[in-house]
Design an enzyme around this catalytic site. Structure first.
Site, PDB file in Angstrom:
ATOM      1  N   ALA A  50       0.877  -1.374   0.081  1.00 43.96           N
ATOM      2  CA  ALA A  50      -0.090   0.012   0.235  1.00 43.96           C
ATOM      3  C   ALA A  50       0.827   1.334  -0.108  1.00 43.96           C
ATOM      4  O   ALA A  50       1.995   1.174   0.560  1.00 43.96           O
ATOM      5  CB  ALA A  50      -0.988  -0.054   1.295  1.00 43.96           C
ATOM      6  N   LYS A  78      -6.505   3.582  -3.574  1.00 40.16           N
ATOM      7  CA  LYS A  78      -6.696   3.933  -2.206  1.00 40.16           C
ATOM      8  C   LYS A  78      -6.772   5.452  -1.839  1.00 40.16           C
ATOM      9  O   LYS A  78      -6.239   6.213  -2.202  1.00 40.16           O
ATOM     10  CB  LYS A  78      -5.019   3.371  -1.596  1.00 40.16           C
ATOM     11  N   THR A 346       4.212   4.193   4.383  1.00 35.99           N
ATOM     12  CA  THR A 346       5.204   4.758   4.232  1.00 35.99           C
ATOM     13  C   THR A 346       6.608   4.226   3.617  1.00 35.99           C
ATOM     14  O   THR A 346       7.423   4.918   3.169  1.00 35.99           O
ATOM     15  CB  THR A 346       5.719   5.784   5.478  1.00 35.99           C
TER      16      THR A 346
END
Length: 507
Positions: A50, A78, A346
């Site tokens: 992600a 997303k 991240t």
């Protein structure tokens, strides 16, 4: 002889290695020979990945078509992350990639909402977040570039298969002239005079020399630590998780694809759910000091929504960073540079930041010390900002299990303590240099986990309450109207960028 760098070796492939290759080729053109060394015998941590919105800028910068990328990597869109159980066991909130409305009469949207809250309006803040509303409805459509549109002020990122992404980037880079060598690195040769890396000795009997080296060898840090002994700053006293079980599951035919990541807190950690087009990525991040590996594996398997496609894979890690990711003539990027659990997605953005800062400070063959110091300063701040944001989630909990009590009671970095204190006082979310997340993201998490400001902004109190109520009602209704008109996330993908189902069979 010219002092310019003529040859760079990227040690290691995967997402980090091939992102480096793509960005360096774009940034340096054909003036520098780029060689990437990877072995097909060494696996990568290829799970459902992600991201956060800056990934879109990377793809655009290196010349990759978004729809081609989505098809090749089985990606989905997303809009943010849903957090379940992070404040209390039954709590739920959404961190969306957008603000909660526009500034009105010099008053920010959080303060407008707070006025309504004081007047008894129990409507949650997320009602004024377009990405949150879209996510709840399972809808998706790209933002409108017109700033007058209610569809303007939000962003999006992607979920994708990390292994497929690396392969996609490899094809792109090889077409751009990046040389790939399939071999294992047996030894790192350094110059006795200054300790700079001179060459890499490979298991095929050859030795590859270069002027500069990028270490993308993952947790091993084969160059940055194995050869250069750059050291490691351990942050596990703040972030106790040190293990993760990961497993893909099948997606039920006909089921929708949620346009968001889910993070669900458990007794000693949390579980991710990352929906791709043909499968779902799942994982359980946990602290081994509070739960053993087999119990953690069982927790993951009990909470899967579909049949597992393979046996769960265990990943062990230590949270922290290299204090000097640029040492001598080597820069560490990706897992070799540091690791922070993927709670806010991240990892790839830290890769992206590392590459961007290196290009901005691109050295000569001398790898000037002042450039190294500045790079290490910037990347140190970058890692610390993400660290603080992740700690915030753990700190603001009221759960009863031992891990969560430890996190709620532990001392935290001064930078984070100041942010919490400022928000608690008046609802301000201060931004620091090298923050990866803007004010709305900090507000979403602090408010979502129950932190409330003690005082309102004096500028907000001068506004007539009925006028604020009418404005906020209008904004909330506009969001609802927009959401009704947009297609389902799965329908948007099917129409514009569906992957071939056969791609899933390779996993």
């Amino acid at each position: 002889m010219s002092d310019a760098i003529r040859r760079i070796i990227i040690a290691g492939g995967g997402t980090a290695g091939w992102m480096c290759a793509a960005a360096l080729r774009k940034g340096l053109g054909r003036t520098v020979e780029l060689v990437l060394i990877e072995s097909e015998d060494i696996g990568t941590i290829g799970v459902g990945e992600a991201t956060i919105p800056p990934i879109r800028k990377f793809l655009e910068h290196v010349g990759i078509n978004e729809l081609d990328f989505i098809r090749a990597t089985e990606a989905s869109f997303k809009l943010g992350i849903e957090f379940a159980g992070w404040g209390t066991p039954d709590s739920r909130y959404f961190h969306g990639f957008g603000d909660f409305g526009a500034v009105h009469e010099a008053v920010r949207p959080y303060q407008l909402w707070r006025l309504l809250r004081e007047a008894g309006d129990e409507t949650p803040l997320e009602a004024w977040s377009l990405p949150a509303a879209l996510a709840k409805a399972g809808k998706f459509f790209p933002p409108n570039p017109d700033p007058r549109s209610p569809m303007h002020d939000y962003a999006y990122a992607y979920h994708f298969d990390a292994g497929l992404f690396a392969r996609f980037l490899r094809r792109h880079c090889e077409a751009q002239g990046v040389q790939r060598i399939n071999a294992k690195i047996d030894a790192v040769q350094v110059r006795p005079a200054d300790g700079f890396i001179e060459a890499l000795r490979l298991d095929n009997g050859t030795s590859e020399a270069a002027d500069f080296f990028i270490d993308c060898t993952g947790f091993r840090g084969l160059l940055i630590e194995g050869a250069l002994k750059a050291g490691f700053e351990d942050w596990s006293h703040w972030l106790r998780a040190d293990r993760a079980w990961a497993v893909p599951t099948a997606r039920h035919a006909g089921a929708g694809i949620t346009p968001y990541t889910t993070s669900t807190a458990h007794a000693a950690g949390w579980q991710w759910r990352i929906p791709l087009q043909h499968r779902t990525g799942n994982g359980h991040v946990f602290a081994s000091a509070f739960m053993d590996e087999e119990t953690a594996r069982d927790v993951l398997l009990r909470h899967l929504e579909g049949p597992a496609l393979k046996d769960p894979m265990l990943i062990r890690f230590t949270t922290g960073r290299r204090p000097q990711p640029w040492t001598k003539n080597c820069v560490a990027v990706g897992l070799s540079s540091g690791f922070l659990e993927p709670l806010e997605s991240t990892s790839i953005n830290l890769i992206q930041s590392g590459i961007a800062q290196f290009l901005e400070l691109f050295p000569s063959r001398q790898a000037e010390a002042v450039l190294r110091r500045e790079y290490n300063r910037q990347m140190g701040l970058s890692y610390e900002r993400v660290r603080d944001f992740i700690i915030l989630h753990y700190k603001l909990n009221t759960r009863s299990e031992p891990l969560w009590r430890y996190c709620a009671d532990m001392p935290i970095p001064d930078t984070l303590a100041h942010k919490i204190e400022l928000f608690s006082a008046r609802g301000d979310a201060v931004s620091y240099d090298w923050d990866h997340f803007a004010e709305p993201s900090w507000i979403a998490v602090m408010n979502g986990q129950g932190l409330r400001s003690r005082f309102a902004d004096p500028l907000a109190r001068r506004l007539p309450l009925e006028g604020v109520r009418a404005l906020m009602t209008q904004r909330r209704d506009a969001i609802a109207q927009v959401v009704r008109q947009l297609p389902a996330h799965a329908d948007f993908i099917a129409q514009h960028c569906a992957s071939a189902p056969a791609a899933a069979a390779e996993l």
